[in-house]
Design a protein around this motif. Structure first.
Motif, PDB file in Angstrom:
ATOM      1  N   LEU A 100      -5.878   1.545  11.095  1.00  0.00           N
ATOM      2  CA  LEU A 100      -5.573   0.411  10.212  1.00  0.00           C
ATOM      3  C   LEU A 100      -4.815  -0.700  10.910  1.00  0.00           C
ATOM      4  CD1 LEU A 100      -4.892  -1.071   7.570  1.00  0.00           C
ATOM      5  CD2 LEU A 100      -3.319   0.791   7.011  1.00  0.00           C
TER       6      LEU A 100
ATOM      7  N   ARG B 129      -0.098   6.302  19.124  1.00  0.00           N
ATOM      8  CA  ARG B 129      -0.290   5.062  18.356  1.00  0.00           C
ATOM      9  C   ARG B 129      -0.511   3.868  19.297  1.00  0.00           C
ATOM     10  NH1 ARG B 129       2.409   3.382  12.553  1.00  0.00           N
ATOM     11  NH2 ARG B 129       0.457   2.448  11.875  1.00  0.00           N
TER      12      ARG B 129
ATOM     13  N   PHE C 275      13.854  15.220  10.228  1.00  0.00           N
ATOM     14  CA  PHE C 275      13.377  13.872  10.537  1.00  0.00           C
ATOM     15  C   PHE C 275      13.166  13.150   9.213  1.00  0.00           C
ATOM     16  CE2 PHE C 275      11.465  10.578  13.011  1.00  0.00           C
ATOM     17  CZ  PHE C 275      10.594   9.962  12.131  1.00  0.00           C
TER      18      PHE C 275
ATOM     19  N   LEU D 200      -3.460   8.664  14.565  1.00  0.00           N
ATOM     20  CA  LEU D 200      -2.079   8.460  15.045  1.00  0.00           C
ATOM     21  C   LEU D 200      -1.498   9.749  15.620  1.00  0.00           C
ATOM     22  CD1 LEU D 200      -0.744   6.370  12.050  1.00  0.00           C
ATOM     23  CD2 LEU D 200      -1.987   5.606  14.072  1.00  0.00           C
TER      24      LEU D 200
ATOM     25  N   LEU E  20       7.090  19.645   7.283  1.00  0.00           N
ATOM     26  CA  LEU E  20       8.312  19.252   6.549  1.00  0.00           C
ATOM     27  C   LEU E  20       8.047  19.212   5.044  1.00  0.00           C
ATOM     28  CD1 LEU E  20       9.638  16.375   8.872  1.00  0.00           C
ATOM     29  CD2 LEU E  20      10.159  18.824   8.951  1.00  0.00           C
ATOM     30  N   HIS E  21       6.823  18.775   4.677  1.00  0.00           N
ATOM     31  CA  HIS E  21       6.455  18.763   3.252  1.00  0.00           C
ATOM     32  C   HIS E  21       6.493  20.195   2.713  1.00  0.00           C
ATOM     33  CE1 HIS E  21       4.318  14.677   3.311  1.00  0.00           C
ATOM     34  NE2 HIS E  21       4.526  14.929   4.582  1.00  0.00           N
TER      35      HIS E  21
ATOM     36  N   LYS F 218       0.851  -1.207   0.000  1.00  0.00           N
ATOM     37  CA  LYS F 218       0.000   0.000   0.000  1.00  0.00           C
ATOM     38  C   LYS F 218       0.881   1.251   0.000  1.00  0.00           C
ATOM     39  CE  LYS F 218      -1.671   1.588   4.006  1.00  0.00           C
ATOM     40  NZ  LYS F 218      -1.368   3.012   4.279  1.00  0.00           N
ATOM     41  N   ASN F 219       1.902   1.251   0.861  1.00  0.00           N
ATOM     42  CA  ASN F 219       2.687   2.477   1.039  1.00  0.00           C
ATOM     43  C   ASN F 219       3.700   2.703  -0.062  1.00  0.00           C
ATOM     44  OD1 ASN F 219       1.166   2.867   3.253  1.00  0.00           O
ATOM     45  ND2 ASN F 219       2.731   2.273   4.736  1.00  0.00           N
TER      46      ASN F 219
ATOM     47  N   SER G  97      11.184  11.921   7.244  1.00  0.00           N
ATOM     48  CA  SER G  97       9.755  11.732   6.975  1.00  0.00           C
ATOM     49  C   SER G  97       9.553  11.022   5.642  1.00  0.00           C
ATOM     50  CB  SER G  97       9.070  13.109   6.929  1.00  0.00           C
ATOM     51  OG  SER G  97       7.881  13.043   6.167  1.00  0.00           O
ATOM     52  N   VAL G  98       8.774   9.928   5.656  1.00  0.00           N
ATOM     53  CA  VAL G  98       8.498   9.167   4.425  1.00  0.00           C
ATOM     54  C   VAL G  98       7.750  10.050   3.432  1.00  0.00           C
ATOM     55  CG1 VAL G  98       7.197   7.206   3.499  1.00  0.00           C
ATOM     56  CG2 VAL G  98       8.516   6.953   5.623  1.00  0.00           C
TER      57      VAL G  98
ATOM     58  N   LEU H 250       0.774   3.931  -3.346  1.00  0.00           N
ATOM     59  CA  LEU H 250       0.144   5.256  -3.223  1.00  0.00           C
ATOM     60  C   LEU H 250       1.035   6.361  -3.775  1.00  0.00           C
ATOM     61  CD1 LEU H 250      -1.672   4.905   0.227  1.00  0.00           C
ATOM     62  CD2 LEU H 250      -2.655   4.738  -2.074  1.00  0.00           C
TER      63      LEU H 250
HETATM   64  C1  EPZ Z   1       4.150   6.900   6.147  1.00  0.00           C
HETATM   65  O1  EPZ Z   1       3.356   7.899   6.769  1.00  0.00           O
HETATM   66  C2  EPZ Z   1       3.259   5.668   6.049  1.00  0.00           C
HETATM   67  N1  EPZ Z   1       2.095   5.961   5.223  1.00  0.00           N
HETATM   68  C3  EPZ Z   1       2.803   5.265   7.449  1.00  0.00           C
HETATM   69  O2  EPZ Z   1       2.031   4.068   7.327  1.00  0.00           O
HETATM   70  C4  EPZ Z   1       4.044   4.958   8.281  1.00  0.00           C
HETATM   71  O3  EPZ Z   1       3.649   4.646   9.600  1.00  0.00           O
HETATM   72  C5  EPZ Z   1       4.969   6.186   8.307  1.00  0.00           C
HETATM   73  O4  EPZ Z   1       5.292   6.575   6.948  1.00  0.00           O
HETATM   74  C6  EPZ Z   1       6.270   5.920   9.052  1.00  0.00           C
HETATM   75  O5  EPZ Z   1       6.922   4.845   8.465  1.00  0.00           O
HETATM   76  C7  EPZ Z   1       2.238   5.913   3.878  1.00  0.00           C
HETATM   77  O6  EPZ Z   1       3.313   5.676   3.361  1.00  0.00           O
HETATM   78  C8  EPZ Z   1       0.998   6.145   3.064  1.00  0.00           C
HETATM   79  P1  EPZ Z   1       6.182  10.288   8.250  1.00  0.00           P
HETATM   80  P2  EPZ Z   1       3.886   9.429   6.806  1.00  0.00           P
HETATM   81  O7  EPZ Z   1       6.058  11.529   7.470  1.00  0.00           O
HETATM   82  O8  EPZ Z   1       4.562   9.749   5.545  1.00  0.00           O
HETATM   83  C9  EPZ Z   1       6.045  13.499  11.753  1.00  0.00           C
HETATM   84  C10 EPZ Z   1       0.171   2.681   7.664  1.00  0.00           C
HETATM   85  O9  EPZ Z   1      -0.307   2.156   8.672  1.00  0.00           O
HETATM   86  N2  EPZ Z   1       5.960  14.493  10.677  1.00  0.00           N
HETATM   87  O10 EPZ Z   1       7.426   9.471   8.136  1.00  0.00           O
HETATM   88  O11 EPZ Z   1       2.763  10.276   7.250  1.00  0.00           O
HETATM   89  C11 EPZ Z   1       4.755  12.692  11.863  1.00  0.00           C
HETATM   90  O12 EPZ Z   1       3.801  13.379  12.660  1.00  0.00           O
HETATM   91  C12 EPZ Z   1       0.644   4.114   7.704  1.00  0.00           C
HETATM   92  O13 EPZ Z   1       0.318   2.104   6.555  1.00  0.00           O
HETATM   93  C13 EPZ Z   1       6.059  15.840  10.996  1.00  0.00           C
HETATM   94  O14 EPZ Z   1       6.205  16.216  12.151  1.00  0.00           O
HETATM   95  O15 EPZ Z   1       4.957   9.323   7.979  1.00  0.00           O
HETATM   96  C14 EPZ Z   1       5.214  11.419  12.514  1.00  0.00           C
HETATM   97  O16 EPZ Z   1       5.296  11.628  13.912  1.00  0.00           O
HETATM   98  C15 EPZ Z   1       0.422   4.757   9.070  1.00  0.00           C
HETATM   99  N3  EPZ Z   1       5.968  16.768  10.010  1.00  0.00           N
HETATM  100  C16 EPZ Z   1       6.612  11.233  11.949  1.00  0.00           C
HETATM  101  O17 EPZ Z   1       7.020  12.512  11.432  1.00  0.00           O
HETATM  102  C17 EPZ Z   1       5.804  16.402   8.693  1.00  0.00           C
HETATM  103  O18 EPZ Z   1       5.746  17.304   7.818  1.00  0.00           O
HETATM  104  C18 EPZ Z   1       6.664  10.205  10.817  1.00  0.00           C
HETATM  105  O19 EPZ Z   1       5.882  10.675   9.785  1.00  0.00           O
HETATM  106  C19 EPZ Z   1       5.707  15.033   8.381  1.00  0.00           C
HETATM  107  C20 EPZ Z   1       5.789  14.088   9.381  1.00  0.00           C
END
Ligand code: EPZ
Length: 418
Positions: free
Chosen positions: A370, A331, A160, A117, A124-125, A22-23, A162-163, A26
């Motif tokens: 999920l 979480r 960080f 969550l 960051l985006h 899924k990830n 961030s994915v 998308l």
């Molecule tokens: C992706 O979410 C995944 N979703 C998540 O899977 C996964 O848990 C997560 O990465 C971490 O591996 C998809 O890929 C669709 P992040 P994402 O940006 O991109 C903070 C599932 O169950 N953050 O790495 O949203 C954020 O709040 C889902 O399949 C900021 O502060 O994750 C979090 O605490 C759930 N500012 C941390 O970073 C930002 O601009 C990780 O977020 C972006 C993120």
């Protein structure tokens, strides 16, 4: 609304084919906006994928799906706005922003919803896209994004990994002018899969030894085909389901290397794991052993998405396990539902202490998200008696044929209308 009804106690045995990630699919669906036409194979049937299709259709794209292959045609693109009801359908809709801006030179999207969550910020985006030349104004809950002249490459250091932010930068940088360098990017397999898709479409992307991502902008990407990697989190979930029942399963169409941080935890719980050609064999213990400390980390550390199924497994361990959730602020909502099944879980901020009990008992529980929902099913498979798991729409966002696959392994489980 539907629910799962599970009669616990059966050992799971047999084989399961793991669906496409899924990830990964998308962000790749968002990336199709950068080409006129793309075909994606091993595309899973999930409601989050349907939500991505809705976003693409709303932008004017044509989508043709045949089994697990989908072709996206974008010549008739007619909009650069993603309305609120579509943004809210899927948390990760924000990953479309970079692609829409790159394709259209502008974008109007609503702020994605906060969610189960935690707040899911996108700072960051947005700060990264601004470095690439995007002007972003917030107006009545919408983000109006415009590009003065062209997107221009930049050097971006993420505080960080961030994915989503890494994916947005990659999508915006592929056709920007000049070089973009991303320091401290996310290194998840899904990032590599997205890079592979983009490279196949003509993007010039290089991932350095230390993970740094180098992108040389090109004029335009060309049509391409791509096969999505298997879903490592679905794989981890099925392994936890087999382990908690003391069963034995063979997962097929998985990439063991993507689970190297999950295997040691399952082995600590007493599982025997063997890698066979393109598969993973697991033999569960009679009773799981406790897990000293499970810390969720960015890849290649233990994945936050596997925390809740692993917690379910630890609920019946012969001792106390400790979890530290370092990625998301909130979480552990599934813990409250697990305690309704008799689990003994103490939450202290990012730390969860799970005191193993000999048996869980079936009851009615509610999916909170999920992976938390999948964890409740995992627990119900080993619980004494009947469980009803409601709000399974959460689970159907990310697990294809979840009940069908578990039934094929011997679970007494059915999906019924509420
Ligand atoms: C992706 O979410 C995944 N979703 C998540 O899977 C996964 O848990 C997560 O990465 C971490 O591996 C998809 O890929 C669709 P992040 P994402 O940006 O991109 C903070 C599932 O169950 N953050 O790495 O949203 C954020 O709040 C889902 O399949 C900021 O502060 O994750 C979090 O605490 C759930 N500012 C941390 O970073 C930002 O601009 C990780 O977020 C972006 C993120």
């Amino acid at each position: 609304m539907s629910k799962y009804v599970i009669e616990g106690g059966n050992k799971l045995t047999g084989e399961v084919m793991v669906h496409g990630a899924k990830n990964s699919v998308l962000p790749i669906l968002a990336a199709t906006l950068l080409t006129d036409t793309s075909t994606i194979h091993n595309c899973p049937s999930l409601s989050d994928v349907d939500a991505a299709f809705n976003i693409l259709s709303n932008l004017g794209c044509r989508i043709v799906r045949e089994d697990d292959s989908v072709t996206v045609e974008t010549e008739a693109l007619s909009s650069c706005t993603i309305p609120e009801h579509l943004m809210r359908e899927m948390r990760s809709s924000i990953v479309f922003l970079g692609a829409v801006v790159a394709r259209c030179g502008k974008a109007k999207i609503s702020m994605p919803g906060g969610c189960e969550l935690g707040p899911r910020p996108i700072d960051l985006h947005l700060s990264a896209l601004e470095k690439l030349g995007v002007t972003i104004e917030e107006e009545h809950g919408y983000l109006n994004c415009t590009v003065e002249d062209k997107l221009r490459g930049a050097t971006i250091s993420l505080p960080f990994p961030s994915v989503g932010a890494t994916e947005n930068i990659m999508l915006a940088a592929c056709t920007a002018e000049g070089e973009t360098v991303i320091h401290n990017p996310a290194r998840e397999p899904e990032i590599v899969d997205l890079a592979n898709f983009l490279q196949r479409a003509g993007a010039r992307i290089h991932i350095g030894e230390n993970g740094t991502i180098y992108i040389q902008g090109v004029q335009k990407l060309h049509p391409t085909e791509h096969t999505v990697i298997p879903d490592r989190i679905a794989a981890a979930t099925y392994l936890c389901c087999a382990a908690i029942t003391g069963g034995e399963v063979l997962l097929k169409k998985v990439i063991p290397q993507h689970l190297t941080s999950v295997f040691p935890i399952l082995e600590e719980a007493g599982c025997r794991i063997r890698h066979t050609g393109g598969g993973i064999y697991l033999q569960g213990p009679e009773r799981p052993r406790p897990l000293r400390t499970v810390r969720t980390m960015p890849y290649p550390g233990f994945p936050t998405d596997a925390q809740s199924p692993m917690m379910a497994l630890s609920c019946i361990a012969s001792g106390t396990s400790v979890f530290v959730e370092n990625i998301f602020e909130s979480r552990y909502k599934h813990a409250y539902e697990l305690t309704r099944m008799g689990a003994r879980i103490h939450l202290e901020g990012r730390v969860a202490v799970v005191e193993g009990v000999s048996r869980l008992h079936g009851t009615r529980v509610v999916c909170t998200d999920l992976r938390g929902g999948a964890a409740l099913c995992c627990a119900a498979l080993a619980a004494q008696g009947r469980s009803e798991i409601t709000k399974i729409n959460h689970i159907e966002r990310g697990y294809q044929d979840f009940d069908k696959n578990l039934r094929s392994l011997g679970a007494i489980m059915e999906k019924v209308r509420e």
